[in-house]
Design an enzyme around this catalytic site. Sequence first.
Site, short mmCIF file in Angstrom:
data_model
loop_
_atom_site.label_atom_id
_atom_site.label_comp_id
_atom_site.label_asym_id
_atom_site.label_seq_id
_atom_site.Cartn_x
_atom_site.Cartn_y
_atom_site.Cartn_z
N HIS A 219 -15.30 13.07 -42.19
CA HIS A 219 -16.07 12.97 -43.45
C HIS A 219 -15.08 13.23 -44.59
CE1 HIS A 219 -19.39 13.07 -46.15
NE2 HIS A 219 -19.98 14.19 -45.79
N HIS A 258 -16.36 2.86 -41.68
CA HIS A 258 -17.46 3.55 -42.34
C HIS A 258 -18.74 3.33 -41.56
CE1 HIS A 258 -20.04 5.11 -45.50
NE2 HIS A 258 -18.94 5.63 -46.00
N ASP A 309 -11.65 7.22 -49.22
CA ASP A 309 -10.64 8.26 -49.02
C ASP A 309 -9.22 7.74 -48.97
OD1 ASP A 309 -12.40 10.50 -48.85
OD2 ASP A 309 -13.09 9.68 -46.95
C1 LIG Z 1 -16.20 6.79 -40.49
C2 LIG Z 1 -16.38 6.77 -38.97
C3 LIG Z 1 -16.58 8.20 -38.47
C4 LIG Z 1 -17.61 5.94 -38.61
O1 LIG Z 1 -17.83 6.10 -37.28
P1 LIG Z 1 -18.92 5.30 -36.44
O2 LIG Z 1 -19.91 4.65 -37.32
O3 LIG Z 1 -19.44 6.23 -35.40
O4 LIG Z 1 -18.05 4.14 -35.80
P2 LIG Z 1 -17.50 4.11 -34.35
O5 LIG Z 1 -16.75 5.38 -34.05
O6 LIG Z 1 -18.61 3.74 -33.42
O7 LIG Z 1 -16.46 2.92 -34.48
C5 LIG Z 1 -16.63 1.61 -33.96
C6 LIG Z 1 -15.32 1.17 -33.32
O8 LIG Z 1 -14.30 1.10 -34.34
C7 LIG Z 1 -13.24 1.99 -34.04
N1 LIG Z 1 -12.86 2.68 -35.27
C8 LIG Z 1 -13.68 3.07 -36.25
N2 LIG Z 1 -12.99 3.66 -37.21
C9 LIG Z 1 -11.70 3.63 -36.83
C10 LIG Z 1 -10.51 4.11 -37.41
N3 LIG Z 1 -10.52 4.71 -38.59
N4 LIG Z 1 -9.36 3.93 -36.74
C11 LIG Z 1 -9.34 3.30 -35.56
N5 LIG Z 1 -10.44 2.84 -34.95
C12 LIG Z 1 -11.62 3.01 -35.59
C13 LIG Z 1 -13.83 3.00 -33.05
O9 LIG Z 1 -12.84 3.58 -32.25
C14 LIG Z 1 -14.80 2.14 -32.28
O10 LIG Z 1 -14.08 1.40 -31.34
P3 LIG Z 1 -14.73 1.14 -29.88
O11 LIG Z 1 -16.00 0.37 -30.13
O12 LIG Z 1 -13.65 0.37 -29.20
O13 LIG Z 1 -14.96 2.49 -29.29
C15 LIG Z 1 -15.14 6.14 -38.29
O14 LIG Z 1 -14.92 4.86 -38.82
C16 LIG Z 1 -13.91 7.01 -38.45
O15 LIG Z 1 -13.69 7.93 -37.65
N6 LIG Z 1 -13.08 6.74 -39.50
C17 LIG Z 1 -11.93 7.58 -39.76
C18 LIG Z 1 -12.34 8.82 -40.54
C19 LIG Z 1 -12.70 8.50 -41.98
O16 LIG Z 1 -11.98 7.80 -42.66
N7 LIG Z 1 -13.79 9.11 -42.43
C20 LIG Z 1 -14.25 8.96 -43.79
C21 LIG Z 1 -15.48 8.12 -43.84
S1 LIG Z 1 -15.92 7.78 -45.51
#
Ligand SMILES: CC(C)(COP(=O)(O)OP(=O)(O)OC[C@H]1O[C@@H](n2cnc3c(N)ncnc32)[C@H](O)[C@@H]1OP(=O)(O)O)[C@@H](O)C(=O)NCCC(=O)NCCS
Length: 379
Positions: A219, A258, A309
């Site tokens: 987050h 996201h 971010d």
């Molecule tokens: C924001 C976030 C938590 C959303 O998570 P979510 O909706 O649960 O999405 P998922 O984790 O299901 O992601 C879908 C796929 O994309 C991949 N993915 C998503 N964000 C990624 C990232 N930043 N880097 C690498 N891979 C990523 C996941 O590993 C997943 O792959 P899979 O289907 O092979 O397992 C996620 O994108 C993330 O961890 N981002 C990095 C942290 C971040 O920048 N947070 C700030 C958000 S504003």
Amino acid sequence: MTTKKSGGLAEVIAGQTAISTVGKTGKGLTYRGYSIHDLAEYGTFEETAYLLIRGKLPDAGELAAYKRKLAAGRTIPPGLRTLLECLPASSHPMDVLRTGLSALASFEPETEATDPRELADRLLAISPSVLLYWHHFHQSGDRIDTETESDSVAGHFLELLHRRPPAELHERVMDVSLILYAEHEYNASTFAARVTASTLSDFYSAVTTGIGTLRGPLHGGANEAAMELIGRYENPEQAEAGVMRLLGGKKLVMGFGHRVYTVSDPRSDIIKALSRTLSEQNGDWRLFTVSERIEEVMRREKGLFPNLDFYSASAYTLMQIPVSFFTPVFVFSRISGWAAHIIEQRESNRLIRPSAEYTGPEPLPWFRLEDRGQGAVTP
Ligand SMILES: CC(C)(COP(=O)(O)OP(=O)(O)OC[C@H]1O[C@@H](n2cnc3c(N)ncnc32)[C@H](O)[C@@H]1OP(=O)(O)O)[C@@H](O)C(=O)NCCC(=O)NCCS
């Protein structure tokens, strides 16, 4: 049944709100109906906070009065100053902010007579003072005066941090950044704050819940984690090789992806443009070119886009903001969104208490202590 899709409450409508929306297509973002593009281009953070907390844009007189009120709320009670002096110099700034705002409740408790909007303003106004009083005391032993001439939260923060009035461009970039970070529907910290508010707990507890939830790198902590990544690379080629290695190891690249946006984060282009302007002004393109290459690789390899971010990280660093202050800056801003949601939750409250799908054992027979470990199955 819980599937990967519904895990983490993805796509679950957990309640109603009239505060903000990413729109039906998930491509826009509005605060109480106003586009963040208009707010960022023509508005200020104070207008945005007023809009979120009070439900309408202020007129000129209301805005001037609001700025005066926020400026008057920057003072830290003496007991809280002492407490901040006692926190270790090695504390993470998020610990300082969470503890400082939580402790304020003991000095200025919420009562039946408290107007939550006034309390929201107080927390907005005091939070940069809390962080920077602690910071300077432990850096140089100075007990700084937390009053400044600046009439904006952005200017106040930058002036307290660098102990000189900020450049016009820096104040504007910080102001826009605060606008972009102010509110985002049912994100994790806002939802957590609403859960706390729904138990009829106090305003400070709900805000403290929000701070604790924001801190995680999935987050708000993502801006610090993104800078840690960008800062590793001297040039775009190194960045490309490094990110390819991370992806090969199935690691997350912070600042990308996201939960509610699928194509792009509408806030990212705004902060990216400001990061470019700051790079130009500083005559230092390293962070920006490294960031752009990481963006390119993430799009090509994963179809992922930068979220707010990612380019906030380079923009803040180009304004000499320490990395460990990035998530606290997010707090300074998001207090306005949390406050709006706490107030909205209270207006039509029902305890937030979802159900869980049970995956544990069927009922088991009870074994006395002396009978356990002799083939008896205990949970
Ligand atoms: C924001 C976030 C938590 C959303 O998570 P979510 O909706 O649960 O999405 P998922 O984790 O299901 O992601 C879908 C796929 O994309 C991949 N993915 C998503 N964000 C990624 C990232 N930043 N880097 C690498 N891979 C990523 C996941 O590993 C997943 O792959 P899979 O289907 O092979 O397992 C996620 O994108 C993330 O961890 N981002 C990095 C942290 C971040 O920048 N947070 C700030 C958000 S504003």
